[in-house]
Each structure stands twice: as structure tokens, then as C-alpha cells.
Design an enzyme around this catalytic site. Structure first.
Site, PDB file in Angstrom:
ATOM      1  N   LYS A 120       0.684  -1.303  -0.070  1.00 31.43           N
ATOM      2  CA  LYS A 120      -0.143  -0.043  -0.154  1.00 31.43           C
ATOM      3  C   LYS A 120       1.062   1.240  -0.413  1.00 31.43           C
ATOM      4  O   LYS A 120       1.748   1.135   0.803  1.00 31.43           O
ATOM      5  CB  LYS A 120      -0.401  -0.195   0.953  1.00 31.43           C
ATOM      6  CG  LYS A 120      -2.436   0.902   1.120  1.00 31.43           C
ATOM      7  CD  LYS A 120      -3.313   0.486  -0.069  1.00 31.43           C
ATOM      8  CE  LYS A 120      -4.564   0.942   0.183  1.00 31.43           C
ATOM      9  NZ  LYS A 120      -5.173  -0.512   0.011  1.00 31.43           N
ATOM     10  N   ASP A 160      -6.831   4.234  -4.727  1.00 34.49           N
ATOM     11  CA  ASP A 160      -7.617   4.416  -3.731  1.00 34.49           C
ATOM     12  C   ASP A 160      -8.098   5.658  -3.372  1.00 34.49           C
ATOM     13  O   ASP A 160      -8.604   6.321  -4.332  1.00 34.49           O
ATOM     14  CB  ASP A 160      -6.913   3.933  -2.592  1.00 34.49           C
ATOM     15  CG  ASP A 160      -7.792   3.136  -1.374  1.00 34.49           C
ATOM     16  OD1 ASP A 160      -7.092   1.902  -1.038  1.00 34.49           O
ATOM     17  OD2 ASP A 160      -8.163   3.561  -0.417  1.00 34.49           O
ATOM     18  N   GLY A 232     -21.116   6.003   2.967  1.00 31.83           N
ATOM     19  CA  GLY A 232     -20.036   6.970   1.631  1.00 31.83           C
ATOM     20  C   GLY A 232     -21.106   6.594   0.495  1.00 31.83           C
ATOM     21  O   GLY A 232     -21.762   5.757   0.519  1.00 31.83           O
ATOM     22  N   GLY A 234     -18.776   6.748  -2.662  1.00 38.92           N
ATOM     23  CA  GLY A 234     -17.722   6.724  -3.905  1.00 38.92           C
ATOM     24  C   GLY A 234     -17.072   5.920  -4.467  1.00 38.92           C
ATOM     25  O   GLY A 234     -18.427   4.572  -4.603  1.00 38.92           O
ATOM     26  N   ASN A 235     -16.942   5.551  -4.911  1.00 37.75           N
ATOM     27  CA  ASN A 235     -16.550   4.424  -5.994  1.00 37.75           C
ATOM     28  C   ASN A 235     -16.921   2.923  -5.743  1.00 37.75           C
ATOM     29  O   ASN A 235     -18.312   2.207  -6.285  1.00 37.75           O
ATOM     30  CB  ASN A 235     -15.092   4.229  -6.648  1.00 37.75           C
ATOM     31  CG  ASN A 235     -15.470   2.496  -7.379  1.00 37.75           C
ATOM     32  OD1 ASN A 235     -14.463   1.682  -6.894  1.00 37.75           O
ATOM     33  ND2 ASN A 235     -15.347   2.813  -8.592  1.00 37.75           N
TER      34      ASN A 235
HETATM   35  P1  NAD Z   1     -13.596   7.118  -2.670  1.00 39.41           P
HETATM   36  O1  NAD Z   1     -13.095   8.352  -2.491  1.00 39.41           O
HETATM   37  O2  NAD Z   1     -14.722   7.252  -3.262  1.00 39.41           O
HETATM   38  O3  NAD Z   1     -15.273   7.413  -1.608  1.00 39.41           O
HETATM   39  C1  NAD Z   1     -15.062   7.078  -0.558  1.00 39.41           C
HETATM   40  C2  NAD Z   1     -16.732   7.785   0.391  1.00 39.41           C
HETATM   41  O4  NAD Z   1     -16.523   7.439   1.392  1.00 39.41           O
HETATM   42  C3  NAD Z   1     -16.952   9.426  -0.795  1.00 39.41           C
HETATM   43  O5  NAD Z   1     -18.686   9.399  -1.395  1.00 39.41           O
HETATM   44  C4  NAD Z   1     -16.845  10.361   0.051  1.00 39.41           C
HETATM   45  O6  NAD Z   1     -18.216  11.484   1.026  1.00 39.41           O
HETATM   46  C5  NAD Z   1     -17.654   9.318   1.568  1.00 39.41           C
HETATM   47  N1  NAD Z   1     -17.014   9.381   2.674  1.00 39.41           N
HETATM   48  C6  NAD Z   1     -16.171   9.813   4.002  1.00 39.41           C
HETATM   49  N2  NAD Z   1     -15.660  10.188   4.872  1.00 39.41           N
HETATM   50  C7  NAD Z   1     -16.763  10.018   5.518  1.00 39.41           C
HETATM   51  C8  NAD Z   1     -17.587  10.146   6.278  1.00 39.41           C
HETATM   52  N3  NAD Z   1     -16.690  10.341   8.129  1.00 39.41           N
HETATM   53  N4  NAD Z   1     -18.621   9.500   6.189  1.00 39.41           N
HETATM   54  C9  NAD Z   1     -19.604   9.051   5.947  1.00 39.41           C
HETATM   55  N5  NAD Z   1     -18.658   9.228   4.661  1.00 39.41           N
HETATM   56  C10 NAD Z   1     -17.407   9.371   4.324  1.00 39.41           C
HETATM   57  O7  NAD Z   1     -13.953   5.932  -2.146  1.00 39.41           O
HETATM   58  P2  NAD Z   1     -13.753   4.524  -2.555  1.00 39.41           P
HETATM   59  O8  NAD Z   1     -12.889   3.678  -4.000  1.00 39.41           O
HETATM   60  O9  NAD Z   1     -15.234   4.309  -2.285  1.00 39.41           O
HETATM   61  O10 NAD Z   1     -13.135   3.656  -1.269  1.00 39.41           O
HETATM   62  C11 NAD Z   1     -14.076   3.431   0.108  1.00 39.41           C
HETATM   63  C12 NAD Z   1     -13.047   2.469   0.616  1.00 39.41           C
HETATM   64  O11 NAD Z   1     -13.697   1.474   0.375  1.00 39.41           O
HETATM   65  C13 NAD Z   1     -12.198   2.790   1.392  1.00 39.41           C
HETATM   66  O12 NAD Z   1     -12.368   1.842   3.142  1.00 39.41           O
HETATM   67  C14 NAD Z   1     -11.170   1.806   0.513  1.00 39.41           C
HETATM   68  O13 NAD Z   1      -9.709   1.819   0.675  1.00 39.41           O
HETATM   69  C15 NAD Z   1     -11.944   0.330   0.155  1.00 39.41           C
HETATM   70  N6  NAD Z   1     -11.599  -0.235  -0.941  1.00 39.41           N
HETATM   71  C16 NAD Z   1     -11.725   0.572  -1.772  1.00 39.41           C
HETATM   72  C17 NAD Z   1     -11.488  -0.150  -3.268  1.00 39.41           C
HETATM   73  C18 NAD Z   1     -12.198   0.624  -4.747  1.00 39.41           C
HETATM   74  O14 NAD Z   1     -11.334   0.110  -6.073  1.00 39.41           O
HETATM   75  N7  NAD Z   1     -12.044   1.467  -4.471  1.00 39.41           N
HETATM   76  C19 NAD Z   1     -10.917  -1.732  -3.186  1.00 39.41           C
HETATM   77  C20 NAD Z   1     -10.995  -2.043  -1.953  1.00 39.41           C
HETATM   78  C21 NAD Z   1     -11.422  -1.035  -0.939  1.00 39.41           C
END
Ligand code: NAD
Length: 441
Positions: A120, A160, A232, A234-235
Site C-alpha cells: 500500500k 485508492d 459512503g 464513492g466508487n
Molecule cells: P472514494 O474516495 O471513491 O469514496 C469515499 C466516500 O466516502 C465518499 O463518498 C466520501 O464522501 C465518503 N466519506 C468520507 N468520509 C466519510 C465519513 N466520515 N462519513 C461518511 N462518508 C464519508 O473511495 P472508495 O474507492 O469508494 O473507497 C471506500 C473504501 O473502500 C475505502 O476504505 C477503501 O480503502 C476501500 N476499498 C476501495 C476499493 C476500490 O476499488 N475503490 C477496493 C477495496 C477497498
């Protein structure tokens, strides 16, 4: 400028006053190491990363000044294959968070049985306050520091939190300039058409839902009769919401971070939220516009309300440390399943309560392994320079996720283990075996 440190077992993680993700990852490991009766050298090897890099990234800012950002890369273990893991941009990034996430990547790749290790990276920065040119300079600076220690056969980065396909392409470009060749398999999460894989954007969220679908089958619950609350937007959250709704489930809320207010909000519509509608009023970081949401008929509630909803399924898909000893008892009696889209959302204290309440948990490194599985597919396609159709990618993803889920749930049933422990037993056992087979311990 780059400092390479191999941490020793004597070194103590630096704890923040409230939460230290790496201490949590180590506690989870110790708990399972005891159950597996792991010998001391294997414990010493797997409790800590194999390698760490801490470095400075000086950037000429748009106003002419120079700002120095701190960057990290942690390679936790590569006994089963090249290290694999994302690079996050976050203002509160710490090396302990990166260590924890690298450790979880090792277990994640092992539990879905792909031939990769765990790594990471991160940069302490806030892309909200950086121009695209400044972000490009950070990406290129990160690669200049790390080019000797990463590569398709050593360590393969990915996006990420707050990093995107564009960031990956800048990193690839810098790497190829330094190496003097084309190495599309060096990094994953690239834009489709520039070495990216179809399905990567959907993969993590869809993977979460493939495991939810299998868990509900075990419980004898048709998806169409279930409801969910998501933290959340996000993605991961967006694609989990989409596929779960395609299968007939109803999502009553999603929450997101509000950059202007520096707090989070929950956006609720009891008749069912719409991912498309919310996406149309979100910024590129997954933050939802409050006023516009109200206009579309959403209730705007405090950020932590997602956890109290009367639903069957909770999907924390934002950040680590969200289901804790303090709030776990606010989970509604109706909740039967927690599917961890985020990494490390549940603390060990909360785990105890979930286990005692018989809530079925699909642990993070199993539930969200769709992302790295598809990244592995991307790497394979990039190395072959031959790209698959969407159906082929998603079909292979479903097979991998479903078989990993079934192996873990079968072990959990057979040995009466908590799901997280069962997933850890399988993953740690595979990595320990690879270390023994290589003669490391
Ligand atoms: P992202 O940046 O696309 O989205 C994060 C989301 O969480 C956003 O909507 C943001 O507004 C929201 N958020 C942030 N702080 C918050 C809070 N305190 N309360 C409520 N919402 C909050 O990130 P992502 O790629 O969707 O990743 C989210 C999680 O999944 C992370 O823990 C990441 O490590 C994990 N993850 C992501 C992937 C991937 O492929 N994107 C793969 C495995 C794990």
C-alpha cells in the site's frame, strides 16, 4: 532523499489518540495466529511489513512556491507474488494506516487465491486543495522516488481513496520514461483504452454484492425482500448500490463527507435512493450536495444515522474505524448482515458485539476483494497486451468472489468460527505456507 526502513519487531506503532489501524491489524493477526498455533518466526515475519519506504516529494506549486509532501510505500509480504495495493491521497494519512492497509492486502490476495502479495502507498495531501497540475507533480514525484522498488514483477500500485485512473496514467508515464520502455502491467486502475480493464470501475462494489448474494442464499432470504443502508457514496458504494438494486434489493440511505462543513451527512429516502440521482448532485470525491438532495426529496440527517437504520444489511463503504465500541449498539435489531465494503470499518470491540448478536459479517478483505481481483485481471491483460470483453471480466470476477466466499463460509460453519476469523485462517495459512515453502521461516 528516499529512506528505506525494514521495521523491527521491537518498533511500536505510533498511536493516534483514538485509533490506530495497524494496531488493529496486528491484534486481528495475533488472534488468528494463536488459533493456528503459528511458530514465533512466522509471527515475527507476518506481524510486520517486509519493507517500507518513507520519502519526500517536493512540488513546485502553481503560485511558484515549493511544498514538500510526505509519501509512503509499504510492502507487507510478497511470498505469493508481487506486492499489490493502492496509493491513497489523504490529508490525515499516516504510515500506520498504510501499514495496516498493506497487511490487509496480503490477506485479501490470499483469501481470493490470486498470486500476489500485499502493499500500500500514500501521500499526505488533500487533492481538494490542489490543482490538477500539482497533483500530476505529486504522482510523478512519487514514482521518481519509488521507481527502483516497484514494477510488474516487484510491486504493482493501483488507485485508492482520492486517486483516479488519471493519477495512475501519470504514474505509468513517469515510470516508462525512467525505465525506457512500455510496461502497462506496472500499474492497474488505468483508464480503459490506455491499458485499463473493463469492469475495474464496477469491480469492488459488484464484488461486495456477489458476496452479499451468496450470504443471503445461505440465510434463505431472497435479495428482493431485503433492504440496506450504505455509508459512503464513492466508487465502492455507488456500484454496490447499483448491483444490489438490480438484483431487487432496496437501499434506504447513503452517507457522504461534506468538504465545506467538514462533517458527514446521511441522505435518506425510505422508498429507495437512486444512485444515478445522487451521482448527478455529487462532486468528484463522492460528496453529495445537501440543498439539491433536499430538492430531490431526500432527508438530510447527521452522518452517523446510516448505522441506526431499520434494514437487513449494513454496508460500510467509506473509511476505516466506523463501527466501533461506542456506536455498535445503535445497530437496529433487524440487521442480519454487515458487508464491509471499506477497509477496516469495524473495530475488534464492535466485532465482539456483532458476534454476540449473531450478525453475519462479510469481512472487508473478503467482501471488497473484487477490486484487487479485477486489478489482477487487468495486470494479466496488460502483460499479454490482449483485452477481454466486459462479460468475460465480470464472469471471472463472480467465479473468484463466489468461490472465496463459499470457502470461508464453509470453514466458518464447520469450525464454528466468526466469519472474519475464518477468512483470516484461510489467508494467513496460505501466506505462512508460501513463506515456509520458500524457506524463509
Ligand atoms: P472514494 O474516495 O471513491 O469514496 C469515499 C466516500 O466516502 C465518499 O463518498 C466520501 O464522501 C465518503 N466519506 C468520507 N468520509 C466519510 C465519513 N466520515 N462519513 C461518511 N462518508 C464519508 O473511495 P472508495 O474507492 O469508494 O473507497 C471506500 C473504501 O473502500 C475505502 O476504505 C477503501 O480503502 C476501500 N476499498 C476501495 C476499493 C476500490 O476499488 N475503490 C477496493 C477495496 C477497498
Amino acid at each position: 532523499m528516499a529512506v528505506t526502513t525494514a521495521p523491527t519487531t521491537q518498533e511500536k506503532p505510533v498511536a493516534t489518540p483514538h485509533f490506530n489501524a495497524f494496531e488493529m491489524a496486528q491484534r486481528q493477526f495475533d488472534h488468528v495466529a494463536d488459533q493456528l498455533n503459528l511458530d514465533q518466526p512466522t509471527r515475527d515475519l507476518l506481524r510486520w511489513p517486509l519493507r517500507e519506504f518513507h520519502f519526500a516529494i517536493p512540488v513546485r506549486m502553481d503560485d511558484g512556491s515549493v511544498k514538500v509532501f510526505r509519501g509512503f510505500r509499504v510492502q507487507h509480504n510478497d511470498a505469493r507474488g508481487p506486492a499489490k495495493g493502492g496509493i491513497r491521497f489523504h490529508p490525515l494519512e499516516t504510515v500506520d494506516t498504510v501499514r495496516a492497509l498493506a497487511t490487509w492486502m496480503t490477506w485479501k490476495c490470499a483469501v481470493v487465491d490470486i498470486p500476489l502479495g500485499g502493499g500500500k502507498g500514500g501521500v499526505i495531501c488533500d487533492p481538494h486543495n490542489l490543482s490538477m497540475r500539482e497533483q500530476e507533480a505529486i504522482c510523478r514525484g512519487w514514482i521518481r522516488q519509488m521507481a527502483k522498488h516497484v514494477g510488474p514483477l516487484e510491486d504493482v500500485p493501483a488507485p485508492d481513496v482520492m486517486t483516479t485512473p488519471q493519477h495512475m496514467l501519470w504514474m505509468l508515464d513517469e515510470y516508462e520514461v525512467i525505465k525506457g520502455g512500455k510496461y502497462p502491467g506496472f500499474i492497474t486502475g488505468k483508464p480503459v483504452g490506455m491499458g485499463g480493464s473493463l469492469g475495474r470501475t464496477e469491480a469492488t462494489g459488484y464484488g461486495v454484492v456477489y458476496t452479499i448474494r451468496e450470504a443471503l442464499k445461505d440465510m434463505g432470504l431472497p435479495v428482493a425482500q431485503t433492504t440496506a443502508a450504505v455509508q459512503g457514496f464513492g466508487n465502492v458504494a455507488q456500484y454496490a448500490i447499483r448491483l444490489y438494486q438490480q438484483l431487487g434489493g432496496k437501499v434506504v440511505c447513503a452517507s457522504s463527507w461534506d468538504q465545506a462543513d467538514q462533517t458527514s451527512y446521511t441522505f435518506r429516502k425510505l422508498s429507495g435512493i437512486s444512485a444515478d440521482e445522487l451521482l448527478s448532485i455529487s462532486d468528484k470525491f463522492g460528496g453529495i450536495d445537501k440543498a439539491k438532495a433536499k430538492g430531490l426529496g431526500y432527508e438530510v440527517l447527521p452522518g452517523d444515522k446510516w448505522i441506526e437504520q431499520e434494514v437487513d444489511i449494513l454496508i460500510p463503504a467509506a473509511l476505516e474505524n466506523q463501527v466501533t465500541g461506542e456506536n455498535v449498539n445503535r445497530i437496529h435489531a433487524k440487521v442480519k448482515l454487515v458487508a464491509e465494503g471499506a477497509n477496516g470499518p469495524t473495530t475488534p470491540e464492535a466485532d465482539k458485539v456483532l458476534a454476540a448478536r449473531n450478525i453475519f459479517v462479510i469481512p472487508d478483505f473478503l467482501a471488497n476483494a473484487g477490486g484487487v481481483t479485477c486489478s489482477y485481471f487487468e495486470q494479466v491483460q496488460s502483460n499479454m497486451n490482449y483485452y477481454w470483453e466486459m462479460e468475460e471480466v465480470l464472469g471471472k470476477l463472480d467465479v473468484k468472489m463466489t468461490s472465496a466466499f463459499l470457502a470461508v463460509s464453509e470453514l466458518a460453519r464447520r469450525k464454528s468460527l466468526y466469519m472474519r476469523d475464518a477468512a483470516y485462517v484461510i489467508a494467513i495459512d496460505r501466506v505462512a505456507q508460501a513463506c515456509r515453502d520458500r524457506g524463509w521461516v
